[in-house]
Design a protein around this motif. Structure first.
Motif, PDB file in Angstrom:
ATOM      1  N   SER A  79       4.668 -13.031  -6.805  1.00 16.97           N
ATOM      2  CA  SER A  79       3.696 -12.123  -6.212  1.00 16.97           C
ATOM      3  C   SER A  79       4.376 -10.886  -5.640  1.00 16.97           C
ATOM      4  O   SER A  79       3.842  -9.776  -5.723  1.00 16.97           O
ATOM      5  CB  SER A  79       2.905 -12.845  -5.126  1.00 16.97           C
ATOM      6  N   VAL A  80       5.564 -11.054  -5.068  1.00 12.20           N
ATOM      7  CA  VAL A  80       6.325  -9.915  -4.548  1.00 12.20           C
ATOM      8  C   VAL A  80       6.649  -8.939  -5.671  1.00 12.20           C
ATOM      9  O   VAL A  80       6.438  -7.720  -5.554  1.00 12.20           O
ATOM     10  CB  VAL A  80       7.618 -10.400  -3.859  1.00 12.20           C
ATOM     11  N   ARG A  81       7.187  -9.460  -6.762  1.00 15.81           N
ATOM     12  CA  ARG A  81       7.586  -8.579  -7.870  1.00 15.81           C
ATOM     13  C   ARG A  81       6.368  -7.882  -8.482  1.00 15.81           C
ATOM     14  O   ARG A  81       6.441  -6.697  -8.849  1.00 15.81           O
ATOM     15  CB  ARG A  81       8.347  -9.383  -8.922  1.00 15.81           C
ATOM     16  N   GLU A  82       5.273  -8.592  -8.593  1.00 17.54           N
ATOM     17  CA  GLU A  82       4.071  -7.985  -9.161  1.00 17.54           C
ATOM     18  C   GLU A  82       3.505  -6.921  -8.227  1.00 17.54           C
ATOM     19  O   GLU A  82       3.095  -5.845  -8.681  1.00 17.54           O
ATOM     20  CB  GLU A  82       3.022  -9.065  -9.431  1.00 17.54           C
ATOM     21  N   THR A  83       3.499  -7.175  -6.938  1.00 22.37           N
ATOM     22  CA  THR A  83       2.955  -6.216  -5.977  1.00 22.37           C
ATOM     23  C   THR A  83       3.802  -4.952  -5.918  1.00 22.37           C
ATOM     24  O   THR A  83       3.276  -3.840  -5.779  1.00 22.37           O
ATOM     25  CB  THR A  83       2.846  -6.850  -4.580  1.00 22.37           C
ATOM     26  N   LEU A  84       5.132  -5.081  -6.043  1.00 18.87           N
ATOM     27  CA  LEU A  84       6.011  -3.915  -5.966  1.00 18.87           C
ATOM     28  C   LEU A  84       5.900  -3.011  -7.188  1.00 18.87           C
ATOM     29  O   LEU A  84       6.475  -1.918  -7.196  1.00 18.87           O
ATOM     30  CB  LEU A  84       7.464  -4.361  -5.772  1.00 18.87           C
ATOM     31  N   LEU A  85       5.189  -3.442  -8.211  1.00 17.93           N
ATOM     32  CA  LEU A  85       4.928  -2.544  -9.343  1.00 17.93           C
ATOM     33  C   LEU A  85       4.012  -1.398  -8.929  1.00 17.93           C
ATOM     34  O   LEU A  85       3.918  -0.388  -9.628  1.00 17.93           O
ATOM     35  CB  LEU A  85       4.297  -3.324 -10.506  1.00 17.93           C
ATOM     36  N   GLN A  86       3.325  -1.571  -7.781  1.00 14.87           N
ATOM     37  CA  GLN A  86       2.444  -0.536  -7.254  1.00 14.87           C
ATOM     38  C   GLN A  86       2.631  -0.465  -5.744  1.00 14.87           C
ATOM     39  O   GLN A  86       2.125  -1.309  -5.012  1.00 14.87           O
ATOM     40  CB  GLN A  86       0.982  -0.837  -7.609  1.00 14.87           C
ATOM     41  N   GLY A  87       3.389   0.540  -5.309  1.00 15.16           N
ATOM     42  CA  GLY A  87       3.680   0.675  -3.888  1.00 15.16           C
ATOM     43  C   GLY A  87       2.545   1.320  -3.124  1.00 15.16           C
ATOM     44  O   GLY A  87       1.385   1.317  -3.555  1.00 15.16           O
ATOM     45  N   LEU A  88       2.861   1.940  -1.991  1.00 14.19           N
ATOM     46  CA  LEU A  88       1.832   2.509  -1.127  1.00 14.19           C
ATOM     47  C   LEU A  88       1.072   3.646  -1.795  1.00 14.19           C
ATOM     48  O   LEU A  88      -0.080   3.921  -1.455  1.00 14.19           O
ATOM     49  CB  LEU A  88       2.466   3.009   0.176  1.00 14.19           C
ATOM     50  N   HIS A  89       1.724   4.320  -2.748  1.00  9.59           N
ATOM     51  CA  HIS A  89       1.071   5.424  -3.457  1.00  9.59           C
ATOM     52  C   HIS A  89       0.724   5.059  -4.900  1.00  9.59           C
ATOM     53  O   HIS A  89       0.335   5.926  -5.678  1.00  9.59           O
ATOM     54  CB  HIS A  89       1.974   6.664  -3.435  1.00  9.59           C
ATOM     55  N   GLY A  90       0.877   3.798  -5.250  1.00 10.17           N
ATOM     56  CA  GLY A  90       0.526   3.345  -6.591  1.00 10.17           C
ATOM     57  C   GLY A  90       1.656   3.354  -7.587  1.00 10.17           C
ATOM     58  O   GLY A  90       1.476   2.946  -8.740  1.00 10.17           O
ATOM     59  N   TRP A  91       2.873   3.819  -7.174  1.00  7.13           N
ATOM     60  CA  TRP A  91       4.023   3.857  -8.083  1.00  7.13           C
ATOM     61  C   TRP A  91       4.933   2.663  -7.842  1.00  7.13           C
ATOM     62  O   TRP A  91       4.951   2.091  -6.753  1.00  7.13           O
ATOM     63  CB  TRP A  91       4.817   5.149  -7.883  1.00  7.13           C
ATOM     64  N   ARG A  92       5.738   2.331  -8.827  1.00  7.23           N
ATOM     65  CA  ARG A  92       6.637   1.180  -8.720  1.00  7.23           C
ATOM     66  C   ARG A  92       7.718   1.436  -7.672  1.00  7.23           C
ATOM     67  O   ARG A  92       8.334   2.502  -7.648  1.00  7.23           O
ATOM     68  CB  ARG A  92       7.285   0.901 -10.072  1.00  7.23           C
TER      69      ARG A  92
END
Length: 689
Positions: free
Chosen positions: A510-523
């Motif tokens: 879940s961590v790796r999947e979530t980090l594909l989209q950060g606070l602005h939507g970029w990886r």
């Protein structure tokens, strides 16, 4: 028999596919030389390649030179297909870098040479098209020394260049200037040779010089330059003779543990996967069981149903694939490009020598993306299936499925790649598509360290709890910055045994999947994530022994809670958006300097101090990838068609001004209430805090 896995690399239209045909003809593999324009070459087998006259997919052909089997890998020259070149680099023993004696050193030539030099891949330079009008081998030789590698030496002379009478003569022992050039070049890196030259009044024998040239070339220290024409055949014999002499043929340990790298995957007539693999050690036979492991540690095991090796211009089926060879393997259902192959069974995963292919990416990732839309709405399912198959062959397509908007995005290197994807989908899958305008792919970087935790409320069970946690799980995470290029690392800050491994795995995924989209939507490309806190509700059952999910934690609880905790930690750490930047070199007439400079600054470029040479001006600097298409489009008008632009990806830098954002394709944990509504189909009390 020894094996030489040889790559043919070049800027587009330098003639490398024609050179491949000429080498096959010289080795006696084919009786007639195919033509790129006619679509009759051996390596451009795709209908689209034949129609467009360009190489899109890497291809393998084989021929024999004495006691050496040469597996020749023809690679694309267009920069939009640089990912194909990258996959090949990891399996090469040596390379021939091709350029035109008319155009000389071009942008892609420099990118390729820098990479070959950095990786230490032994490389010969071949200056093609000496018979073409405008050919200037002497000028190109100076460009090679000044712009590619100072460790170069001409191995031949050209007479009547630029005419059909052009002929190439290889240098030998009788050519005193060649011997002097060799001596100067080789003694820079060989103290013993220098001492022999100083002490021996009769000079150094040519055979000794030739042996030192072979030794230093095989170590990637020097780069002999050959000349010729793939069309007329002049100069080809000298290049053919040099391949086994100057490049390192290998014969790995065939009785050692199996170790190999998959550099290409294609589909057979029945849709089965066919893996192209370079073996670095061991032997693979039919019915062997192999483990295919990717860079993230995911692995699958399968049985090889058929083995083919390249031999004598074709494929020999039923043979063993031994170390050093390139094989086509069938039966590996889960295999993907970049997988490392090892033997299944008692041999531990990861044993055996580390193949060069495990060195990671050598070129920049794609910097563009576009939304692919089917012309017919009923083809949405077929489009996703087709793109999934294409992504198996080219992982850098990087599919992004937006289930909210029912859209699919793909990553690109350029607009030509978009045209190829469109044609492939139409011709091979019967799906007509359109594309939205391409946009630049940014990334996010952590600015500091942040922590967050959501705790399990044991008394209220699945109730909201004081922090509005509706999941039967406690997750605490800390995010920390990491050096650029190191990727995302997941660490445990808890003792092993405090949390079942299935739950830990759910958090990491879940961590790796979530980090594909950060606070602005970029990886978020680089960072360290530490699991600092955890707790769970043990498995509980009713009196009749029925498992009660309402009272017991599941992996789903941890998987669904982790995004909320992670984005909270990201907010406390902060992120900044980085945009891709290209390094450019621009030559323009002196009178065009002012308007070109104005254009560059308007695009956000940062030019270095300009240099004046005769009536021309040379500009170098950085330009945002988003502004590069505009620069390419306006340059001919501003310079009267005399501007020459070279560019290649350089680095990422913080975006000036307001950071761009990208629409999310997940359940959006940044919106807590909306996220919980989608996950639980209801908004629990207190969830909006």
């Amino acid at each position: 028999m020894r094996t030489l896995n040889l790559g043919i690399l070049a800027h587009i239209d330098a003639g490398k596919t024609s050179l491949t045909e000429r080498l096959l003809y010289a080795a006696g593999v084919i009786d007639e030389i195919g033509r790129v324009d006619d679509g009759t070459t051996q390596t451009d087998s795709l209908e689209l390649e034949r129609r467009r006259g360009i190489t899109i997919k890497s291809a393998v052909v084989s021929f024999t030179l004495g006691d050496v089997t040469v597996n020749l890998l023809d690679t694309p020259g267009h920069p939009d297909f640089i990912a194909e070149v990258e996959r090949v680099l990891g399996v090469l023993d040596g390379a021939v870098l091709v350029m035109s004696s008319v155009e000389g050193v071009q942008a892609q030539t420099r990118v390729l040479m820098r990479t070959l030099t950095r990786l230490g891949i032994p490389t010969l330079v071949f200056v093609n098209k000496v018979d073409r009008a405008g050919a200037d081998p002497d000028r190109v030789l100076r460009e090679v020394s000044a712009r590619l590698t100072p460790s170069s030496v001409a191995a031949a002379a050209v007479s009547a260049p630029g005419t059909r009478r052009a002929r190439v003569r290889a240098f030998g022992a009788a050519d005193a200037p060649f011997r002097a050039d060799l001596l100067d070049l080789l003694t820079e890196r060989d103290d013993a040779l220098l001492a022999r030259y100083v002490d021996d009044e009769h000079g150094v024998p040519y055979e000794v010089l030739r042996g030192c040239l072979a030794s230093q070339t095989r170590r990637g220290q020097v780069h002999p330059v050959f000349f010729g024409s793939a069309v007329t055949g002049t100069g080809i014999d000298a290049l053919v003779d040099a391949l086994p002499e100057l490049l390192p043929a290998t014969e790995g340990p065939s009785d050692g543990p199996v170790s190999g790298t998959v550099f290409k995957v294609e589909r057979g007539p029945a849709g089965e996967r066919i893996a192209y693999a370079r073996l670095f050690s061991g032997t693979v036979r039919g019915r062997d069981r192999l483990v295919c492991a990717d860079a993230d540690g995911r692995s699958t095991e399968a049985k090889v149903t058929a083995v083919e090796v390249f031999e004598g211009g074709g494929l020999r089926r039923g043979a063993d694939a031994r170390a050093g060879r390139i094989a086509r393997l069938r039966g590996l259902a889960g295999v993907r490009v970049g997988d490392r192959l090892t033997a299944a069974g008692p041999e531990p995963l990861g044993s055996g020598p580390l193949p060069p292919g495990a060195r990671g990416h050598q070129f920049a990732p794609p910097t563009l993306e576009t939304v692919v839309t089917p012309v017919r709405d009923r083809d949405r399912g077929a489009l996703h299936s087709a793109l999934t198959l294409l992504a198996e062959q080219d992982p850098l397509i990087n599919l992004r499925q937006d289930d909210v908007r029912h859209e699919v995005s793909v990553s690109l290197y350029g607009e030509v790649q978009k045209e190829v994807i469109q044609a492939t989908l139409a011709e091979e899958f019967g799906v007509a598509v359109t594309f939205r305008p391409s946009t630049t792919i940014c990334r996010e970087r952590l600015l500091g360290t942040g922590e967050a935790v959501e705790r399990l409320d044991r008394e209220q069970g699945r109730g909201a709890g004081p922090e509005g946690n509706p999941f039967l799980a406690t997750v605490g995470l800390r995010v920390e910055p990491a050096p650029e290029g190191t990727g995302v690392e997941f660490r445990l800050g808890i003792e092993l045994g405090l949390l079942p491994m299935a739950f830990i795995k759910a958090v990491e995924e879940s961590v790796r999947e979530t980090l594909l989209q950060g606070l602005h939507g970029w990886r978020v490309a680089d960072g360290v994530v530490v699991l600092t806190t955890s707790a769970y509700a043990p498995r509980q059952s009713h009196a009749h022994a029925t498992f009660d999910k309402a009272m017991s934690s599941t992996a789903g609880d941890f998987r669904q809670l982790t995004p909320l905790v992670l984005v909270a930690a990201l907010r406390r750490a902060g992120t900044e958006v980085l945009e891709p930047v290209h390094r450019f070199r621009l030559e323009v007439p002196g009178d065009a300097f002012a308007p070109v400079w104005s254009l560059l600054t308007g695009l956000g470029a940062r030019p270095d101090t300009p240099r004046l040479t005769d009536a021309r001006c040379v500009l170098e600097g950085d330009v945002p990838a988003a502004g590069l298409p505009s620069l390419e489009r306006q340059l001919p008008t501003l310079t009267g068609g005399e501007g020459v632009l070279e560019s290649a990806f350089g680095h990422y830098r913080p975006v000036a001004g307001s950071p761009p954002s990208r629409a999310r394709t997940d359940l959006n944990p940044l919106d807590r209430k909306g996220y919980l509504l989608r996950v639980l189909r209801r908004v629990p009390a207190g969830a909006g805090s």
